[in-house]
Design an enzyme around this catalytic site. Structure first.
Site, PDB file in Angstrom:
ATOM      1  N   CYS A 174      45.495  36.864  45.635  1.00 45.48           N
ATOM      2  CA  CYS A 174      45.432  37.938  44.912  1.00 45.48           C
ATOM      3  C   CYS A 174      44.082  38.772  44.605  1.00 45.48           C
ATOM      4  O   CYS A 174      43.406  38.035  43.307  1.00 45.48           O
ATOM      5  CB  CYS A 174      46.053  38.574  43.003  1.00 45.48           C
ATOM      6  SG  CYS A 174      46.894  40.002  42.846  1.00 45.48           S
TER       7      CYS A 174
ATOM      8  N   CYS B  83      43.531  40.402  41.631  1.00 45.32           N
ATOM      9  CA  CYS B  83      43.332  39.474  40.162  1.00 45.32           C
ATOM     10  C   CYS B  83      42.025  39.162  39.678  1.00 45.32           C
ATOM     11  O   CYS B  83      41.032  38.853  38.853  1.00 45.32           O
ATOM     12  CB  CYS B  83      44.435  38.696  39.733  1.00 45.32           C
ATOM     13  SG  CYS B  83      46.373  39.197  40.437  1.00 45.32           S
ATOM     14  N   ASP B  84      41.792  38.767  40.980  1.00 43.28           N
ATOM     15  CA  ASP B  84      40.354  37.957  40.561  1.00 43.28           C
ATOM     16  C   ASP B  84      38.904  38.066  41.330  1.00 43.28           C
ATOM     17  O   ASP B  84      37.900  37.153  41.437  1.00 43.28           O
ATOM     18  CB  ASP B  84      40.727  36.467  41.719  1.00 43.28           C
ATOM     19  CG  ASP B  84      41.891  35.628  40.925  1.00 43.28           C
ATOM     20  OD1 ASP B  84      41.836  36.435  39.421  1.00 43.28           O
ATOM     21  OD2 ASP B  84      42.964  34.905  41.764  1.00 43.28           O
TER      22      ASP B  84
END
Length: 305
Positions: free
Chosen positions: A131, A134-135
């Site tokens: 992701c 997300c990261d």
């Protein structure tokens, strides 16, 4: 007889359990693994609303089961084998019994496919991610690698190029399987270096990723990157919705469950939330919202039975 049976204990399922039980419905979550879902594999979460301190996915999800249980939601660690609806009642087959419910919320999510290189499992959540939203932020002004050749891989590479200094896009074939417009944007992006006909052999490091070894044209290349993003597809966890060779509700071509804005499937009383449903955004906050919506709709459905 349950009012609401929830299959899956990730953010969507736990949120549904919280809302349904708080509204007085007899609710139970069936989760074959530890409650929390895929997000528990993420090393750092800093974009969940209201959480100011950076937390790991495991830390973020730690109190969610307790919060749902506080209002009476039960959580059972078991796998659901099958699901069917008879005489307006759902029958949920477990390994040792059959449970009945007036409504069912499916929150079984999707599982990212693995690329299959050495040490992949070891570094999931410690430098390997599925992701970028997300990261990606954690690799600002650094170099990262993206593995894949479809629309998702290319789109995520473009997104990462706005954060990282450089993005290595590693694809095992000599052409991409993506929309022409997306391919053009990637080719025109100076921060993306494409490595065609390349295979990732392994990722290495101590506690976190230090780099990856790829094989290209018979030669090994060592890329010193701290972040590796794998986008080789995902599998929707829809086995529980199968009845032989067919599904008990309408599905989309990509294998996701077709729902309306209120998470209703084509089968009355059955709701689908989180990554399993169509057009899912694959974000914790979105999955949690799905669960709340489905629980509210389940209340309306039961009231009108």
């Amino acid at each position: 007889m349950l009012d609401v049976a929830i299959i899956g204990g990730g953010p969507a399922g736990l949120s549904a359990g919280l809302y349904a039980s708080r509204m007085g419905l007899k609710t139970k979550i069936f989760e074959k693994l530890t409650p929390g879902g895929q997000i528990t594999l993420s090393s750092e979460i800093e974009n969940y609303p209201g959480i100011c301190d950076v937390k790991s996915g495991l830390e973020l999800m730690q109190c969610w089961p307790k919060q749902a249980q506080k209002f009476g939601c039960e959580i059972e660690s078991t796998e659901v084998k099958s699901l069917k609806k008879e005489d307006n009642i759902f029958k949920i087959e477990l390994f040792d019994k059959v449970v009945q419910a007036k409504s069912v919320i499916i929150a079984t999510g999707a599982s990212p496919k693995r690329a299959g290189f050495e040490n992949e499992e070891k570094f999931i959540g410690r430098g390997i991610s599925t992701c970028a939203v997300c990261d990606g932020f954690f690799y600002r002004n650094q170099e990262v690698a993206v593995i894949g050749g479809g629309d998702t891989a290319l789109e995520e590479a473009l997104y990462l190029s706005t954060i990282a200094n450089k993005v290595y896009l590693i694809h095992r074939r000599d052409k991409f399987r993506a929309a022409p417009a997306t391919i053009k944007r990637v080719l025109d992006n100076e921060k993306i270096e494409i490595l065609y006909n390349s295979k990732v052999k392994k990722v290495y490091g101590e506690q976190f990723v230090d780099g990856i070894i790829i094989e290209k044209d018979g030669k090994e290349i060592d890329l010193k990157v701290p972040g590796v993003f794998v986008f080789v597809g995902n599998t929707k966890n829809t086995d529980v919705l199968k009845n032989g060779d067919t599904f008990i509700c309408e599905m989309c071509e990509d294998g996701s469950v077709k729902v309306d804005l209120n998470m209703n499937t084509s089968l009355l009383g059955l709701f689908a939330v989180g990554d399993i449903r169509k057009d899912a955004k694959k974000q914790v906050v979105c999955a949690a919202a799905d669960g709340a919506v489905a629980a509210l709709e389940a209340v309306k459905y039961i009231d009108n039975m």
